[in-house]
Scaffold this motif. Structure first.
Motif, short mmCIF file in Angstrom:
data_model
loop_
_atom_site.label_atom_id
_atom_site.label_comp_id
_atom_site.label_asym_id
_atom_site.label_seq_id
_atom_site.Cartn_x
_atom_site.Cartn_y
_atom_site.Cartn_z
N SER A 258 0.67 -1.14 -0.66
CA SER A 258 -0.01 0.07 0.36
C SER A 258 0.39 1.33 -0.04
O SER A 258 1.95 1.09 0.33
N ALA A 259 0.53 2.25 -0.62
CA ALA A 259 0.79 3.56 -1.39
C ALA A 259 0.45 5.12 -0.71
O ALA A 259 -0.51 4.85 -0.77
N LEU A 260 0.14 5.85 -0.06
CA LEU A 260 -0.22 7.10 0.05
C LEU A 260 0.81 8.22 -0.05
O LEU A 260 1.95 8.42 0.06
N LEU A 261 -0.15 9.10 -1.39
CA LEU A 261 0.93 10.66 -1.47
C LEU A 261 0.00 11.75 -0.47
O LEU A 261 -0.83 11.34 -1.09
N ILE A 262 0.26 12.72 0.24
CA ILE A 262 0.04 12.80 0.72
C ILE A 262 0.82 14.38 0.23
O ILE A 262 1.84 14.37 -0.19
N VAL A 263 0.10 15.80 0.71
CA VAL A 263 0.44 17.15 -0.24
C VAL A 263 0.29 17.47 1.28
O VAL A 263 -0.42 17.27 2.28
N ARG A 264 1.00 19.16 1.36
CA ARG A 264 1.02 20.07 1.74
C ARG A 264 0.15 21.52 1.12
O ARG A 264 0.23 21.55 0.17
#
Length: 392
Positions: free
Chosen positions: A385-391
């Motif tokens: 599983s992978a998550l791309l998170i941004v500000r």
């Protein structure tokens, strides 16, 4: 670009307990600490939490071992009033995160507490336990390894690593840059269990576990916990801190519940999870400002670099050479908290907490300059599983 619901969810709070290499505090208590810390960090009250999820399944009334806190026990200890809960396996260690996003999308809840609790030092599960013949009852593909006293992931993952390194030319000295760099980062992390620097000579002289892995390539069993609160974006209290939002999620299961027998071996579920992740965003690997990649073994981090398209097979060794590219001031800072190799094994939940801190600008001495986009990954082999998170 299709609109995906994860973009409407934020990580509103993060929390960790202290991490212990030696048993000192009952692991369930550490899980409660991490959960309380995450709720407080989100600016929420106990009564605001209406969902809970963990990975993997945890037995009720058992507060130690490889899964040290059941949702039922956390619910009762904190006095939560829940609309929804989840406590299963799922596709990778971030399954609880993906499931929480789905529950919010379905309207079941607004704020989901997700956590990972470890208590493997309180009750030793490795080493002499296996040497004394206390082997687990074999299930799945383990029925073919346990009779040969090879129940450890270090054994079968080493087989894959050895083949991959022979095919791509990756050297142990190049792979060594991962634990060496992470120990350097851990020196700036007061919560890391191992903070003393290691050198390439230390790595070369270290005790071998299973070729090509030495002790520094293996993650560190601990007692500890990490937690995050996943919230509907429009349900979060106003705050002066930067908002950390999900940009994309990727999950996958192997076609066989085994590290072997896949039709396109040596690809793994992580390759499928990465493909799904990038299909749900217009961002690319070039947009990343930090990477927080699963490091159950150093080599799994190599595989995630390749699966995510950050490097190409055959080129990862050169990217790692010398460690400059993955340093805090490098091209792509990697595992800035020290990772599971130095901070301690929480199946990448501590990676996610660290990624949020980086995006908020709260990482202190290990802060990455102008952190805007982070990728987190968990798992290998049979699930990923992978998550791309941004500000924002």
């Amino acid at each position: 670009m299709t609109s995906y619901f994860e973009k409407s969810c934020v990580i509103s709070g993060t929390g960790m307990s202290k991490m212990y290499r030696k048993p000192q505090v009952y692991p369930f208590n550490l899980a409660v600490d991490a959960c309380r810390n995450a709720i407080a960090d989100a600016g929420l009250e106990i009564g605001d939490i209406d969902g809970i999820a963990c990975w993997p399944h945890a037995a009720v009334h058992v507060g130690h071992g490889s899964s040290a806190a059941s949702p039922v026990d956390i619910k009762n200890s904190l006095g939560l009033k829940l609309n929804w809960f989840e406590a299963g396996m799922g596709p990778g260690q971030f399954a609880s995160i993906a499931n929480a996003i789905g529950a919010i999308a379905a309207g079941y809840c607004n704020h989901v507490l997700c956590y990972r609790a470890e208590g493997e030092r309180w009750v030793p599960m490795y080493g002499s336990a296996f040497a004394d013949g206390n082997l687990p009852t074999p299930e799945g593909f383990n029925q073919w390894t346990t009779p040969y006293f090879a129940p450890s992931a270090a054994t079968w993952i080493a087989l894959h690593a050895d083949l991959h390194m022979r095919q791509t030319g990756l050297s142990r000295e190049q792979m060594a840059m991962i634990p060496i760099n992470q120990r350097k980062n851990a020196a700036l992390n007061p919560n890391a269990v191992y903070r003393e620097p290691i050198t390439l000579d230390d790595y070369r002289a270290a005790r071998m576990i299973t070729t090509p892995f030495c002790i520094f390539d293996c993650d560190v069993p601990i007692d500890g916990a990490a937690a995050v609160v996943i919230s509907r974006a429009d349900a979060v209290p106003a705050s002066s801190r930067p908002t950390v939002r999900f940009e994309a999620v990727g999950t996958a299961l192997h076609e066989h519940f085994s590290w072997f027998q896949r039709h396109d071996f040596p690809n793994m579920a992580m390759n499928d999870a990465a493909k799904m992740l990038w299909s749900r965003t217009d961002l690319t690997p070039d947009d990343l400002t930090s990477a927080h990649l699963y490091d159950g073994f150093s080599w799994l981090t190599v595989l995630w670099l390749e699966a995510l398209g950050i490097t190409k097979p055959g080129e990862t060794g050169a990217f790692l050479e010398g460690g400059q590219n993955i340093a805090l001031d490098g091209l792509l800072p990697l595992n800035t908290n020290g990772g599971q190799l130095s901070e301690g094994r929480l199946h990448a939940f501590n990676h996610l907490v660290e990624a949020v801190r980086q995006l908020r600008g709260e990482a202190g001495d290990r802060q990455v300059a102008d952190a805007k986009v982070a990728v987190c990954s968990a798992g290998g082999g049979v699930f990923g599983s992978a998550l791309l998170i941004v500000r924002d």
